[in-house]
Design an enzyme around this catalytic site. Sequence first.
Site, PDB file in Angstrom:
ATOM      1  N   GLU A  59       3.288  12.668  56.978  1.00  0.00           N
ATOM      2  CA  GLU A  59       2.807  11.928  58.139  1.00  0.00           C
ATOM      3  C   GLU A  59       1.784  10.886  57.678  1.00  0.00           C
ATOM      4  O   GLU A  59       0.907  11.225  56.885  1.00  0.00           O
ATOM      5  CB  GLU A  59       2.136  12.848  59.163  1.00  0.00           C
ATOM      6  CG  GLU A  59       1.833  12.108  60.456  1.00  0.00           C
ATOM      7  CD  GLU A  59       1.229  13.011  61.558  1.00  0.00           C
ATOM      8  OE1 GLU A  59       0.934  14.183  61.269  1.00  0.00           O
ATOM      9  OE2 GLU A  59       1.056  12.522  62.663  1.00  0.00           O
ATOM     10  N   HIS A 103       0.838  22.853  67.044  1.00  0.00           N
ATOM     11  CA  HIS A 103       1.761  21.726  66.872  1.00  0.00           C
ATOM     12  C   HIS A 103       3.221  22.199  66.800  1.00  0.00           C
ATOM     13  O   HIS A 103       4.123  21.385  67.009  1.00  0.00           O
ATOM     14  CB  HIS A 103       1.449  20.970  65.581  1.00  0.00           C
ATOM     15  CG  HIS A 103       0.485  19.820  65.728  1.00  0.00           C
ATOM     16  ND1 HIS A 103       0.551  18.896  66.742  1.00  0.00           N
ATOM     17  CD2 HIS A 103      -0.552  19.421  64.940  1.00  0.00           C
ATOM     18  CE1 HIS A 103      -0.411  18.000  66.576  1.00  0.00           C
ATOM     19  NE2 HIS A 103      -1.103  18.287  65.496  1.00  0.00           N
ATOM     20  N   GLY A 117      -7.419  16.944  57.559  1.00  0.00           N
ATOM     21  CA  GLY A 117      -7.745  18.366  57.675  1.00  0.00           C
ATOM     22  C   GLY A 117      -6.594  19.261  57.280  1.00  0.00           C
ATOM     23  O   GLY A 117      -6.741  20.181  56.477  1.00  0.00           O
ATOM     24  N   MET A 144      -1.875  19.727  57.965  1.00  0.00           N
ATOM     25  CA  MET A 144      -0.645  19.091  58.432  1.00  0.00           C
ATOM     26  C   MET A 144       0.347  20.133  58.919  1.00  0.00           C
ATOM     27  O   MET A 144       0.577  21.150  58.263  1.00  0.00           O
ATOM     28  CB  MET A 144      -0.062  18.262  57.276  1.00  0.00           C
ATOM     29  CG  MET A 144       1.204  17.523  57.634  1.00  0.00           C
ATOM     30  SD  MET A 144       0.897  16.301  58.950  1.00  0.00           S
ATOM     31  CE  MET A 144       2.498  16.308  59.746  1.00  0.00           C
ATOM     32  N   GLU A 145       0.963  19.816  60.057  1.00  0.00           N
ATOM     33  CA  GLU A 145       1.766  20.786  60.807  1.00  0.00           C
ATOM     34  C   GLU A 145       3.235  20.848  60.396  1.00  0.00           C
ATOM     35  O   GLU A 145       4.082  21.215  61.226  1.00  0.00           O
ATOM     36  CB  GLU A 145       1.685  20.435  62.297  1.00  0.00           C
ATOM     37  CG  GLU A 145       2.399  19.120  62.706  1.00  0.00           C
ATOM     38  CD  GLU A 145       1.486  17.910  62.807  1.00  0.00           C
ATOM     39  OE1 GLU A 145       0.439  17.897  62.146  1.00  0.00           O
ATOM     40  OE2 GLU A 145       1.845  16.965  63.544  1.00  0.00           O
ATOM     41  N   ASN A 146       3.591  20.526  59.162  1.00  0.00           N
ATOM     42  CA  ASN A 146       4.995  20.563  58.747  1.00  0.00           C
ATOM     43  C   ASN A 146       5.683  21.833  59.246  1.00  0.00           C
ATOM     44  O   ASN A 146       5.140  22.928  59.138  1.00  0.00           O
ATOM     45  CB  ASN A 146       5.080  20.535  57.222  1.00  0.00           C
ATOM     46  CG  ASN A 146       4.116  19.564  56.608  1.00  0.00           C
ATOM     47  OD1 ASN A 146       4.210  18.376  56.849  1.00  0.00           O
ATOM     48  ND2 ASN A 146       3.151  20.077  55.854  1.00  0.00           N
ATOM     49  N   GLU A 170      -1.245  14.670  69.517  1.00  0.00           N
ATOM     50  CA  GLU A 170      -2.593  14.966  69.020  1.00  0.00           C
ATOM     51  C   GLU A 170      -3.587  15.247  70.151  1.00  0.00           C
ATOM     52  O   GLU A 170      -4.374  16.184  70.069  1.00  0.00           O
ATOM     53  CB  GLU A 170      -3.096  13.849  68.106  1.00  0.00           C
ATOM     54  CG  GLU A 170      -2.284  13.701  66.808  1.00  0.00           C
ATOM     55  CD  GLU A 170      -2.213  14.974  65.974  1.00  0.00           C
ATOM     56  OE1 GLU A 170      -2.992  15.919  66.224  1.00  0.00           O
ATOM     57  OE2 GLU A 170      -1.356  15.033  65.060  1.00  0.00           O
ATOM     58  N   GLU A 183      -2.930  23.371  63.982  1.00  0.00           N
ATOM     59  CA  GLU A 183      -1.654  23.131  63.286  1.00  0.00           C
ATOM     60  C   GLU A 183      -0.579  24.080  63.807  1.00  0.00           C
ATOM     61  O   GLU A 183       0.573  23.704  63.957  1.00  0.00           O
ATOM     62  CB  GLU A 183      -1.812  23.281  61.770  1.00  0.00           C
ATOM     63  CG  GLU A 183      -2.897  22.410  61.150  1.00  0.00           C
ATOM     64  CD  GLU A 183      -2.839  20.944  61.524  1.00  0.00           C
ATOM     65  OE1 GLU A 183      -1.743  20.432  61.811  1.00  0.00           O
ATOM     66  OE2 GLU A 183      -3.908  20.291  61.546  1.00  0.00           O
TER      67      GLU A 183
HETATM   68  N1  TRP Z   1      -0.992  15.595  62.049  1.00  0.00           N
HETATM   69  C1  TRP Z   1      -2.163  16.009  61.317  1.00  0.00           C
HETATM   70  C2  TRP Z   1      -3.003  16.782  62.312  1.00  0.00           C
HETATM   71  O1  TRP Z   1      -3.678  16.259  63.123  1.00  0.00           O
HETATM   72  C3  TRP Z   1      -2.949  14.859  60.774  1.00  0.00           C
HETATM   73  C4  TRP Z   1      -2.689  14.446  59.374  1.00  0.00           C
HETATM   74  C5  TRP Z   1      -2.576  15.226  58.305  1.00  0.00           C
HETATM   75  C6  TRP Z   1      -2.615  13.135  58.871  1.00  0.00           C
HETATM   76  N2  TRP Z   1      -2.420  14.473  57.177  1.00  0.00           N
HETATM   77  C7  TRP Z   1      -2.426  13.202  57.506  1.00  0.00           C
HETATM   78  C8  TRP Z   1      -2.689  11.904  59.453  1.00  0.00           C
HETATM   79  C9  TRP Z   1      -2.321  12.084  56.719  1.00  0.00           C
HETATM   80  C10 TRP Z   1      -2.576  10.769  58.680  1.00  0.00           C
HETATM   81  C11 TRP Z   1      -2.384  10.860  57.319  1.00  0.00           C
HETATM   82  O2  TRP Z   1      -2.937  17.929  62.408  1.00  0.00           O
HETATM   83 ZN    ZN Z   2      -2.870  17.327  64.915  1.00  0.00          ZN
END
Ligand code: TRP
Ligand code: ZN
Length: 865
Positions: free
Chosen positions: A127, A307, A267, A269-271, A326, A304
């Site tokens: 992302e 998400h 912080g 990432m919600e993969n 978000e 996360e």
């Molecule tokens: N989607 C992530 C969150 O809010 C945010 C995020 C993680 C992100 N890594 C990133 C945004 C790198 C921009 C670039 O939980």
């Molecule tokens: Zn988020």
Amino acid sequence: MLDVQNAPAQPTVIQREDYRPPDWQVPDMALDFDLDATATRVKATLSVTRNGAHDRPLRLDGAGQKLLSVEVDGVAVNDWRLDGEALVIPLSGDAHTIETEVEIAPERNTQLMGLYASGGLLCTQCEAEGFRRITYFPDRPDVLTRYKVRMTADKARYPILLANGDPIAEGDQEDGKHWAEWHDPFPKPSYLFALVAADLKPNRSTFTTMSGREVALAIWVRERDLAKTDHALHALELAMAWDEHVYGREYDLDVFNIVAVDDFNFGAMENKGLNIFNSRYILADPDTATDLDYDAIAAVVAHEYFHNWSGDRITCRDWFQLSLKEGFTVFRDQSFSADQGSAAVKRIEDVRTLRAAQFPEDAGPLAHPIRPDSYLEISNFYTATVYNKGAEVIRMMATILGRDRFRRATDLYFDRFDGTAATCEDFVACMEEGGEADLAQFRLWYSQAGTPRVTATLTHEEGSDRATLTLEQSVPATPGQPTKQPMVLPLRLKLFGRDSAATLAPERLVMLSDPREEIVFEGIDERPVLSINRGFSAPVIVETNRTPADLAFLSAHDDDPFARYEAMQQLMLDTLVAAAAHGRADHAAVVGAVRNTLADGSLDPAFVAEAVLLPSEAFIGDHMPVVDPDRVFAAREALRRELGKSLAPEWRSAYDAAAGEPYAYNPAAKGRRRLKNVALGYIAASGADDAADLAFRQFETCDNMTDRQAALSTLANGTSDKRIAALDIFYNRYSDNPLVLDKWFSTQALSTRDDTPAEVEALAKHADFTLANPNRARSLVGAFSVNQRAFHEASGRGYRFVADQIIALDKLNPQTAARMVPPLGRWRRFAEDRAAKMRAELQRILESPGLSKDLFEQASKSLES
Ligand code: TRP
Ligand code: ZN
């Protein structure tokens, strides 16, 4: 746009209005990774289908990879071309199979986007637009694909191979490598793709969902960190149960994996099925993590996890809709945290964050609506506005609808848009339909930037039994939006009797939607006091005609904890702004209110700790026509000293009440610790002779990081000979723990001492300082730039330092560099001597060779007038 020589080659402005559905869909894809830190080969097999009737070629985004081959339907072709970095392939039919092979270099990836190396492991961050750095693909969130992933890697170095979805098969090869295959049955956009190859160990648990399915949970970290993962794992279990209970949302795969990495731009990432976390939001034990760290870990783990429904099952149609996932997900994690401890304190903290990070954004050159209209670089729009103001907008709808109707509305949303890429409008339409409300005018919250202002004037003539409340609203002009329409502002309000402290008018929810409205209250037979925006029901600035005595009254009697806190803050703020502006300082009302609060045994210590803290220097500055950082600092220090001195016995007993209490992690113990450390700060501020000894004793004898860091900060702000000793002891004790060393850097960068700018310049040359790690860069440069007095030192050396660091960091990590620009962009708020120096640094950033698009956008917009 500014005319700048160094502007990155033709930065294209992306406009929300230009949205068009994708020309080609990719229902299925197989990815085959031959993983290696220096050279990774990626084979991608895409099934593509023409979307609608058109004759446009297939266009696949790409960035920074080496293209090795292109096949169409199993045959090597050479009629493709590169348009910029995009791969364009003409296709005659409506469905084809495309195969590409590329080579990428994870070890050289310092941007931390795409596939990169961190502390010996390989991981991904896609992302918003990182997937195109891994393979050629239509890298946009409305292309939903089923992924099959095969990974091959050296088994000794990378014994663990993880990807999205469920594990399907694995095996060993004779050459010392092994392989694993993962399939994700849920179609997803490319930004949710993830893989990890690592030598990590799991902390495991199982969760049984409400329909009785067993999910294998695991948090993967270095073996030596395993003992620090219990809190995060427990938070995950709580979050999973909470989402079932509150939103009826159940987890949907057989496994849920979380991996912690040290180098991460954000912080976490919600993969799908494989969350990747900045290790600071996973690792905790009492010796190394503060109470705030524990809270943040639970909040981010929950965020996360949430998400999975608000982001993964329902994703965004395009990046302008980012707040769809978000804003809603932040609202969900805030509600979760509120349910775990003190909801009042959580609300106070969230509002403080909003005011510290989002209000200045809304008032400055980078102001944008929660659904922006254009961008150059989407990474620059992961902002406090999209996240935190976005959450406030969802919260207002929840308030307007009430609990049951809000739940019906979210059920409708999850049901109707499951498996799709949706828009903010889709969400609001479900709120209207499922929640039976008219949100036509409310939609302005999505399109208008700027923090609305409300003026509330309550009048009551003595002897009369009626009171009139006049509410007026205005929304300030923001870049590109010179005029605004009136918005819908849900204001919870109530009237108290000043003498009786009784309720004169019970709480009601007023929906202010006109520029000016009058509300008449009958049967008001004593002087009324207005309690307004209770619970911070609308994210606005409220100005009232309440006197200091009214505010002191509310700080003692309001039954809404947020409003009670707010009355105290307003009283302090008015006192401090007056003191900073005219040197006029009458501290008596504040001292009295703080004394009452400390004496009120019915209050939760956690609440008391928040209520007796003075507003930050930045927040005081935000309320002055022109910020004078030195006078703000002086006014605030003077009041701190006065409070410390006049209430010396109170602070001592607040301190002693919790001193020496053995560490426990629960809301009550946390609250007592917090109040104790606030008291320590006031004891030090009073100038008491023994303050440094007290702090040093706490520093040496405490059994947890909350107390240790609080003591260290107190010493680091002071002039005692214990200061250097404590900093050295702390450094030596934690020199092998990067997350704690970050605290060592940030504590010094936030110091109130006069020599902080010089100290920070020296720390940037410390052997442990590096810009390559985002946490470390933020711990020094990011922390320093929010230290208002130090950053704004009149010489301008603070500006020069931050600009130097931004320019250097841009070469490595443009995204993280660009996020450090906003403090320099606030030059309009300062007198011309400072403003000119700030502009000069922004100009110097713009002229730096090889400037990234990320940094160009932030610096150029910050200079525009
Ligand atoms: N989607 C992530 C969150 O809010 C945010 C995020 C993680 C992100 N890594 C990133 C945004 C790198 C921009 C670039 O939980
Ligand atoms: Zn988020």
